[in-house]
Every structure is written in C-alpha cells, then in structure tokens.
Design a protein around this motif. Sequence first.
Motif, PDB file in Angstrom:
ATOM      1  N   SER A  20      -8.945  -0.913  -3.449  1.00  0.00           N
ATOM      2  CA  SER A  20      -8.439  -1.945  -3.960  1.00  0.00           C
ATOM      3  C   SER A  20      -6.998  -1.656  -4.322  1.00  0.00           C
ATOM      4  O   SER A  20      -5.991  -2.642  -5.161  1.00  0.00           O
ATOM      5  CB  SER A  20      -9.642  -1.713  -5.951  1.00  0.00           C
ATOM      6  OG  SER A  20      -8.776  -0.289  -5.989  1.00  0.00           O
ATOM      7  N   SER A  21      -6.225  -0.547  -3.245  1.00  0.00           N
ATOM      8  CA  SER A  21      -5.282  -0.474  -3.847  1.00  0.00           C
ATOM      9  C   SER A  21      -3.794  -1.520  -2.844  1.00  0.00           C
ATOM     10  O   SER A  21      -3.425  -1.441  -2.801  1.00  0.00           O
ATOM     11  CB  SER A  21      -4.781   0.924  -2.441  1.00  0.00           C
ATOM     12  OG  SER A  21      -5.439   0.971  -1.375  1.00  0.00           O
ATOM     13  N   LEU A  22      -5.105  -2.759  -2.150  1.00  0.00           N
ATOM     14  CA  LEU A  22      -4.342  -3.545  -2.333  1.00  0.00           C
ATOM     15  C   LEU A  22      -3.815  -4.326  -2.811  1.00  0.00           C
ATOM     16  O   LEU A  22      -2.230  -4.764  -2.785  1.00  0.00           O
ATOM     17  CB  LEU A  22      -4.575  -4.314  -0.966  1.00  0.00           C
ATOM     18  CG  LEU A  22      -5.526  -4.193  -0.089  1.00  0.00           C
ATOM     19  CD1 LEU A  22      -6.598  -4.953   1.042  1.00  0.00           C
ATOM     20  CD2 LEU A  22      -4.096  -4.179   1.259  1.00  0.00           C
ATOM     21  N   VAL A  59       0.729  -0.768   0.077  1.00  0.00           N
ATOM     22  CA  VAL A  59      -0.044   0.394  -0.118  1.00  0.00           C
ATOM     23  C   VAL A  59       0.859   0.919   0.013  1.00  0.00           C
ATOM     24  O   VAL A  59       0.263   2.382   0.018  1.00  0.00           O
ATOM     25  CB  VAL A  59      -0.927   0.081   1.540  1.00  0.00           C
ATOM     26  CG1 VAL A  59      -1.431   1.664   1.702  1.00  0.00           C
ATOM     27  CG2 VAL A  59      -2.087  -0.732   0.846  1.00  0.00           C
ATOM     28  N   ALA A  60       1.955   0.734   0.627  1.00  0.00           N
ATOM     29  CA  ALA A  60       3.092   2.073   0.900  1.00  0.00           C
ATOM     30  C   ALA A  60       3.570   2.636  -0.749  1.00  0.00           C
ATOM     31  O   ALA A  60       3.251   3.689  -1.297  1.00  0.00           O
ATOM     32  CB  ALA A  60       3.697   2.544   1.591  1.00  0.00           C
ATOM     33  N   LEU A  61       4.161   1.567  -1.602  1.00  0.00           N
ATOM     34  CA  LEU A  61       3.752   1.534  -2.871  1.00  0.00           C
ATOM     35  C   LEU A  61       2.655   2.737  -3.313  1.00  0.00           C
ATOM     36  O   LEU A  61       3.618   3.375  -4.215  1.00  0.00           O
ATOM     37  CB  LEU A  61       4.601   0.453  -2.893  1.00  0.00           C
ATOM     38  CG  LEU A  61       6.076   0.146  -4.183  1.00  0.00           C
ATOM     39  CD1 LEU A  61       7.277   1.220  -4.235  1.00  0.00           C
ATOM     40  CD2 LEU A  61       6.638  -0.830  -4.870  1.00  0.00           C
ATOM     41  N   ALA A  62       1.602   1.680  -3.584  1.00  0.00           N
ATOM     42  CA  ALA A  62       1.085   2.488  -4.312  1.00  0.00           C
ATOM     43  C   ALA A  62       1.046   3.885  -3.938  1.00  0.00           C
ATOM     44  O   ALA A  62       0.962   4.931  -4.482  1.00  0.00           O
ATOM     45  CB  ALA A  62      -0.115   1.550  -3.960  1.00  0.00           C
ATOM     46  N   HIS A  92      -4.909   5.483   5.661  1.00  0.00           N
ATOM     47  CA  HIS A  92      -5.268   4.122   4.785  1.00  0.00           C
ATOM     48  C   HIS A  92      -6.146   3.027   5.589  1.00  0.00           C
ATOM     49  O   HIS A  92      -5.648   2.424   6.459  1.00  0.00           O
ATOM     50  CB  HIS A  92      -4.377   3.910   3.542  1.00  0.00           C
ATOM     51  CG  HIS A  92      -4.392   3.233   2.745  1.00  0.00           C
ATOM     52  ND1 HIS A  92      -4.797   1.869   2.882  1.00  0.00           N
ATOM     53  CD2 HIS A  92      -5.179   3.219   1.194  1.00  0.00           C
ATOM     54  CE1 HIS A  92      -5.424   1.051   1.608  1.00  0.00           C
ATOM     55  NE2 HIS A  92      -5.856   2.058   0.887  1.00  0.00           N
ATOM     56  N   GLY A  93      -6.837   2.113   5.324  1.00  0.00           N
ATOM     57  CA  GLY A  93      -7.306   1.089   5.315  1.00  0.00           C
ATOM     58  C   GLY A  93      -8.761   0.757   4.733  1.00  0.00           C
ATOM     59  O   GLY A  93      -9.517   1.029   3.635  1.00  0.00           O
ATOM     60  N   LEU A  94      -8.860  -0.466   5.573  1.00  0.00           N
ATOM     61  CA  LEU A  94     -10.693  -0.858   4.965  1.00  0.00           C
ATOM     62  C   LEU A  94     -11.381  -0.301   5.917  1.00  0.00           C
ATOM     63  O   LEU A  94     -12.199  -0.896   5.644  1.00  0.00           O
ATOM     64  CB  LEU A  94     -10.139  -2.830   4.835  1.00  0.00           C
ATOM     65  CG  LEU A  94      -9.128  -2.927   4.189  1.00  0.00           C
ATOM     66  CD1 LEU A  94      -8.749  -4.716   4.342  1.00  0.00           C
ATOM     67  CD2 LEU A  94      -9.020  -3.299   3.042  1.00  0.00           C
ATOM     68  N   HIS A 129      -1.977   1.651   7.769  1.00  0.00           N
ATOM     69  CA  HIS A 129      -2.902   0.779   7.277  1.00  0.00           C
ATOM     70  C   HIS A 129      -3.948   0.188   8.261  1.00  0.00           C
ATOM     71  O   HIS A 129      -2.917  -0.502   9.020  1.00  0.00           O
ATOM     72  CB  HIS A 129      -2.304  -0.361   6.426  1.00  0.00           C
ATOM     73  CG  HIS A 129      -3.160  -1.170   5.802  1.00  0.00           C
ATOM     74  ND1 HIS A 129      -3.805  -0.261   4.205  1.00  0.00           N
ATOM     75  CD2 HIS A 129      -3.717  -1.877   5.715  1.00  0.00           C
ATOM     76  CE1 HIS A 129      -4.390  -1.683   3.917  1.00  0.00           C
ATOM     77  NE2 HIS A 129      -4.300  -2.088   4.663  1.00  0.00           N
ATOM     78  N   ILE A 130      -4.670   0.887   8.552  1.00  0.00           N
ATOM     79  CA  ILE A 130      -5.835   0.235   9.728  1.00  0.00           C
ATOM     80  C   ILE A 130      -7.252  -1.208   8.265  1.00  0.00           C
ATOM     81  O   ILE A 130      -8.025  -0.437   7.938  1.00  0.00           O
ATOM     82  CB  ILE A 130      -6.387   0.823  10.202  1.00  0.00           C
ATOM     83  CG1 ILE A 130      -5.697   2.100  11.034  1.00  0.00           C
ATOM     84  CG2 ILE A 130      -7.620   0.499  11.063  1.00  0.00           C
ATOM     85  CD1 ILE A 130      -6.375   3.022  10.680  1.00  0.00           C
TER      86      ILE A 130
END
Length: 378
Positions: free
Chosen positions: A359-361, A199-202, A319-321, A219-220
């Motif tokens: 969807s950034s995963l 996610v950090a790379l995205a 960021h997170g779900l 990321h949560i």
Amino acid sequence: MSIALGLAPSEQRVLDLLRYRGPMSRADLSRESDLAPPTLSRLIQQLLDRGLVIESEKVRDGQRGKPAQLVRLNPRGAFAAGIAVQSEYLEGVIVDMEGGVCASATLPLPTLAPDRVGAAASHMLGQLIAEAGIDTSRLIGAGVSMPGVALGAYGSGTRPEGNNDLPDEFEDWKPLDLQAFFTGVLELPCWLENSSKAVALAEMYYGEGQRLGSFAVMHIAYGFGGGLILDRRPFRGARGHAGEFGGLFPYSSIRPSGRDLLAYLGERMARPPRHVRDVVIEDIPEHLLHGWAERVYPCMHDLCRFLTVALDLDGIVLHGLIPEKLLHLLADLVRQRMPPTLPPELVMPRVVVSPLSASSLSVGAASLPLHYTTAATP
C-alpha cells in the motif's frame, strides 16, 4: 474543501526537523534549525496557533533546571489523500501529518478509460473521507501516482514537454494534462509523480529512509524502476529521469521485474500466476524462488555496485509488489557477494528490504501534498 498552508521557509524547516527527528525540545530545534531562540519561539507559537504542532510531555534534556517541553507534529493538524493508479486496480488512502493511515481502499479497474478511472477515483475519495471521519478543511490535497517516466514535473508545478511518457496500456492518457484532469475530478489541489518515485518519498518519510541521508529505492512491480533521495531530498536530474533503473535492462533481456518473474514461472509451473499481485509464495517451489533470484542477481549486482561507486550511498532499499521473500533473497545475495567487488576505500551501503507494505504506492502518493507544502526545499 481544502486547507492552503502557505508556510514560510523557516516554518517548513521546523516541520522538516520534527518529521525527521521526532519530538524535540525548543533548545534542540533552535540549534538544529540555526534559528535564534526568540525567532524559533515565535514560529512555534504560529504553528501551535494553526494546529500543525503540539507540545507534549516534559523531559529532562541533560541540563540543570526544569524539564524541557517537547514539540511534535500534530497528527490531525493536516491530512492528505493518495491515489495510486495501476493497470489493474486503483488504490487510495488518507494519511495524517505523521503518515498514519486513517482510511484505505482498493478497487479493481475493468477499464483504463480516463473518464471511468476519474469517476472511480472521485467516488473512492468520498468514501475514504467518510471512513476517516476527518475535517475536510484540514485536507491539503491529493497526490496521484501512476506508472510512467518523469511525471515529477507535475509535482514541481510544470507539465512534461509533449505527451506523457506512460506505458502502452495508458495510451488514452498520454495527451492529457494529468494535473488538470485529476484536479478537476477530485476537486482538490493535486500533485503527480510516477509510482517508483512516490515509493521513494514514502520510504524517506515513513520507511527505512527515515534513518538514511542518501539512498536509492529499487521498485520491482510489473516493471522495474526506482528513485533517488540525496541529502534527504528527491533527486530527479535535469529532465526528471534520474532513478529510472529499468532503462539499463531491455525488455527483451533478463531483468529484475514482475514481468520477468511471471515469464520465468510460466515456463516452469503447470498453473503459474497471471498477475504480479497473484503470486502466492507458498505455491511456488523453493528451487524456483532461488532460481529466479540467481537469474536476475547479475542485474542487481551491476546496478548496486554502480550506485555505490558513483553516489557513495548510505543505503539501498528494495521494495515491490513481488513477494517479500523474493526481495529478501535478492538483498541477501547483494550483501553476500558485492563487498569483495568494491574498491577497498568504499563502504558497503546498507541493503535492506522495505518495511512498508504494497500500500506504500498510495501512501507514497499521499506523501506528495505533505512534501510539497511542508518540506523546506522540495
């Protein structure tokens, strides 16, 4: 069925600049890359011949004479697949050179047995390629993200020592050589990373991080993790554990995680959600949203303050779900309450919520092949 880019460091530097800055004139590229104009022209021609860049409209660059022609990434110059393996579902995507999503899909996972997940990932990849309608000879490979710790060793070409550090529900995966496993089932070169660092790379390539030099991503999801980008390069530390923020907060205590949110709601709602992805913001009373944000804020405050003092970051990205509204509540609390607690000589970093969707995963996973084959110093 894949393309081996085999780029020289100077070519990677040019692609890095175009990804970060957008379309640039040859004069600007020469100045920013420290390459002499004749050398740069030769490199640009090589990249044009390989279809990785294109020349677009001419613009005036403020100097006298004819307008300059801009060089930009060719979106269809190369593609990458991303597969995100989660405990309940499989998410996949095909992206182009600029991170544009060409096709995406999500499948539930009734079992986490490696052979069943591998077969589902292979089937999904075939469907994604067909939906995207891409030339598979332009496909670099596949990135795979999973929950776990220090999986970035796979991305750098080595395997973590001992068993993979994965959650208990991935018990059957712990002894596997994950890179060899996914390379075999997908029949493509593969890179691996844990979910938070993908996610950090995205974020660095396609999100808020496009405008930040050094930043942290929190990321949560069901758990709590993150990643560090320092001077526009992923920072993993000596053993790949940098950014594993969840380690600061034991499972037995309050922590900013989806698991904690579900437990909190479970004690206060007649029909609470069972999974993080099932949390519907409209179904949760307003006082419970604010109550949970206040509950976990001390954790967020201590972590954000430490990162600011230790690393002097440009930004912190949430960021997170969990629902976006909850992320905004947490970001607002940090912005309001942290500045008075900082030493006067320190500058408060930007605290923002990621514009990327859940969807950034998989987009983060797809960033791995692009990053490791086109970045100047991955």
